[in-house]
Design a protein around this motif. Sequence first.
Motif, PDB file in Angstrom:
ATOM      1  N   ALA A 217       2.027 -59.392  31.300  1.00 43.29           N
ATOM      2  CA  ALA A 217       0.957 -59.493  30.319  1.00 43.29           C
ATOM      3  C   ALA A 217       0.487 -60.937  30.173  1.00 43.29           C
ATOM      4  N   TRP A 218       1.445 -61.831  30.085  1.00 43.31           N
ATOM      5  CA  TRP A 218       1.110 -63.254  29.918  1.00 43.31           C
ATOM      6  C   TRP A 218       0.406 -63.780  31.164  1.00 43.31           C
ATOM      7  N   MET A 219       0.869 -63.325  32.337  1.00 46.23           N
ATOM      8  CA  MET A 219       0.248 -63.743  33.584  1.00 46.23           C
ATOM      9  C   MET A 219      -1.193 -63.252  33.637  1.00 46.23           C
ATOM     10  N   GLY A 220      -1.423 -62.051  33.141  1.00 47.97           N
ATOM     11  CA  GLY A 220      -2.774 -61.505  33.120  1.00 47.97           C
ATOM     12  C   GLY A 220      -3.708 -62.418  32.342  1.00 47.97           C
ATOM     13  N   ILE A 221      -3.223 -62.900  31.213  1.00 49.75           N
ATOM     14  CA  ILE A 221      -4.069 -63.747  30.381  1.00 49.75           C
ATOM     15  C   ILE A 221      -4.235 -65.134  30.993  1.00 49.75           C
ATOM     16  N   THR A 222      -3.124 -65.747  31.362  1.00 50.02           N
ATOM     17  CA  THR A 222      -3.241 -67.141  31.831  1.00 50.02           C
ATOM     18  C   THR A 222      -3.903 -67.253  33.192  1.00 50.02           C
ATOM     19  N   SER A 223      -3.836 -66.192  34.017  1.00 51.57           N
ATOM     20  CA  SER A 223      -4.462 -66.344  35.320  1.00 51.57           C
ATOM     21  C   SER A 223      -5.962 -66.105  35.241  1.00 51.57           C
ATOM     22  N   PHE A 224      -6.447 -65.644  34.101  1.00 49.40           N
ATOM     23  CA  PHE A 224      -7.879 -65.402  34.007  1.00 49.40           C
ATOM     24  C   PHE A 224      -8.582 -66.176  32.936  1.00 49.40           C
ATOM     25  N   PRO A 228      -6.360 -69.780  25.647  1.00 46.58           N
ATOM     26  CA  PRO A 228      -5.296 -70.357  24.815  1.00 46.58           C
ATOM     27  C   PRO A 228      -5.430 -71.874  24.669  1.00 46.58           C
ATOM     28  N   LEU A 229      -5.862 -72.549  25.727  1.00 43.20           N
ATOM     29  CA  LEU A 229      -6.068 -73.994  25.634  1.00 43.20           C
ATOM     30  C   LEU A 229      -7.188 -74.301  24.658  1.00 43.20           C
ATOM     31  N   ARG A 230      -8.224 -73.482  24.721  1.00 46.08           N
ATOM     32  CA  ARG A 230      -9.370 -73.688  23.842  1.00 46.08           C
ATOM     33  C   ARG A 230      -8.972 -73.432  22.393  1.00 46.08           C
ATOM     34  N   ILE A 231      -8.188 -72.389  22.177  1.00 44.32           N
ATOM     35  CA  ILE A 231      -7.731 -72.093  20.823  1.00 44.32           C
ATOM     36  C   ILE A 231      -6.942 -73.290  20.306  1.00 44.32           C
ATOM     37  N   ALA A 232      -6.117 -73.878  21.186  1.00 47.43           N
ATOM     38  CA  ALA A 232      -5.320 -75.038  20.792  1.00 47.43           C
ATOM     39  C   ALA A 232      -6.223 -76.168  20.313  1.00 47.43           C
ATOM     40  N   SER A 233      -7.303 -76.428  21.038  1.00 48.24           N
ATOM     41  CA  SER A 233      -8.213 -77.496  20.620  1.00 48.24           C
ATOM     42  C   SER A 233      -8.846 -77.170  19.274  1.00 48.24           C
ATOM     43  N   VAL A 234      -9.245 -75.911  19.104  1.00 45.78           N
ATOM     44  CA  VAL A 234      -9.894 -75.524  17.849  1.00 45.78           C
ATOM     45  C   VAL A 234      -8.933 -75.682  16.679  1.00 45.78           C
ATOM     46  N   ILE A 285       1.429 -74.774  24.697  1.00 45.30           N
ATOM     47  CA  ILE A 285       0.380 -74.138  25.494  1.00 45.30           C
ATOM     48  C   ILE A 285      -0.018 -75.030  26.666  1.00 45.30           C
ATOM     49  N   LEU A 286      -0.161 -76.319  26.381  1.00 44.57           N
ATOM     50  CA  LEU A 286      -0.463 -77.268  27.471  1.00 44.57           C
ATOM     51  C   LEU A 286       0.598 -77.176  28.553  1.00 44.57           C
ATOM     52  N   GLY A 287       1.868 -77.120  28.076  1.00 47.58           N
ATOM     53  CA  GLY A 287       2.986 -77.050  28.999  1.00 47.58           C
ATOM     54  C   GLY A 287       2.932 -75.815  29.875  1.00 47.58           C
ATOM     55  N   GLU A 288       2.542 -74.701  29.290  1.00 53.28           N
ATOM     56  CA  GLU A 288       2.459 -73.453  30.054  1.00 53.28           C
ATOM     57  C   GLU A 288       1.510 -73.611  31.249  1.00 53.28           C
ATOM     58  N   TYR A 289       0.370 -74.185  30.984  1.00 53.10           N
ATOM     59  CA  TYR A 289      -0.609 -74.345  32.062  1.00 53.10           C
ATOM     60  C   TYR A 289      -0.159 -75.406  33.064  1.00 53.10           C
ATOM     61  N   LEU A 290       0.456 -76.440  32.541  1.00 48.40           N
ATOM     62  CA  LEU A 290       1.007 -77.466  33.430  1.00 48.40           C
ATOM     63  C   LEU A 290       2.031 -76.824  34.359  1.00 48.40           C
ATOM     64  N   GLY A 291       2.849 -75.949  33.783  1.00 48.94           N
ATOM     65  CA  GLY A 291       3.850 -75.230  34.570  1.00 48.94           C
ATOM     66  C   GLY A 291       3.199 -74.409  35.669  1.00 48.94           C
ATOM     67  N   LEU A 292       2.084 -73.765  35.326  1.00 43.08           N
ATOM     68  CA  LEU A 292       1.401 -72.951  36.334  1.00 43.08           C
ATOM     69  C   LEU A 292       0.899 -73.820  37.476  1.00 43.08           C
TER      70      LEU A 292
END
Length: 312
Positions: A217-224, A228-234, A285-292
């Motif tokens: 499920a998480w992969m579905g969201i982060t790969s597309f 989440p990064l945008r929400i973090a900025s907001v 959240i930043l870390g998650e994407y960095l990890g990817l």
Amino acid sequence: MTALNTKISVIVPAYNEAENIPVLLEKLKKNIPSKSYEIIFVDDGSTDDTLNILKNLRKQNDCIHYLSFSRNFGHQYALRAGLAKATGDAVISIDADLQHPPEVIPQLIQKWQDGYDIVYTLRQENKNQGFLKRKTSNLYYKLLNFMTSVSVPKGAADFRLLDKKVVQILNKSPERDLFLRGYITWMGFKQIGIPYQVAKRHAGKSSYTLSKMIRLAWMGITSFSIMPLRIASVVGFLTTLLGFLYACYVVYMKIFTNHFVVTGWTSVLVSVLIIGGVQLMIMGILGEYLGLIYLETKKRPNYIIQESSFKE
Ligand code: UDP
Ligand code: MG
């Protein structure tokens, strides 16, 4: 049903499905309306008799192929391994546990012949799928479609037919965590959905554990989506704004009125906690994407094939 002249490939990911494979195979043979076909079983590191059964079936029938992973890599990778080997004009993927009824295959092929490049299936809600799985799946598709620009049809499963040209494009995609359901929707082409009734698992139990489901499920969201990064900025922006407004209020009260603004531990503590929490969350959240990005740059193979019935 008239026999077709085209070649059909069927891909079956199998993780501990020893009891289901022979039953599935019989049904598949009955429902593939083509003389030329291949059935590729992908043994995803099974610990039961799955691989032996596949080897025996292969001895009896040339149309059967198998690939065996060196360990359990997961359903999505098993599908990709099968796609990479498929040579048919149309490629169908189906679960090994008979939850995807092979009786639907002729309909998939009919639509393909009508000119559709991607024929996906839509699971109709019924009792054969657990209550929790049904609800969480619905909720998930809503969230996914809200967060991403692709709209994956609700109840879309990995039971579908792909035209050869679609498979070729998929095989060229170097992306690591490929969330097939989303990627295929995103690809475009002429697509159509066919409804079907999920059946009960023939034997054994689902190996999609909660943690595997969450990962997918998480992969579905982060790969597309980078939502989440945008929400973090907001969230970051809003907390800063809130802090600023509060500061203005305090200064105003101090200068223009005689009222003392509450000067307690509480307000300090609350703001420290909230801001600290928000910061940690954003870093996470930043870390998650960095990890990817990290995983993608390592360019490790997605899966390792230890044995197969293919020559090369
Ligand atoms: N599967 C797999 N690797 C895994 C888990 C599942 O290849 O790690 C296969 C499994 O053999 C079946 C399909 O993926 O053919 C769907 O799995 P399952 O029935 O366990 O999931 P569910 O139907 O509960 O979503
Ligand atoms: Mg299943």
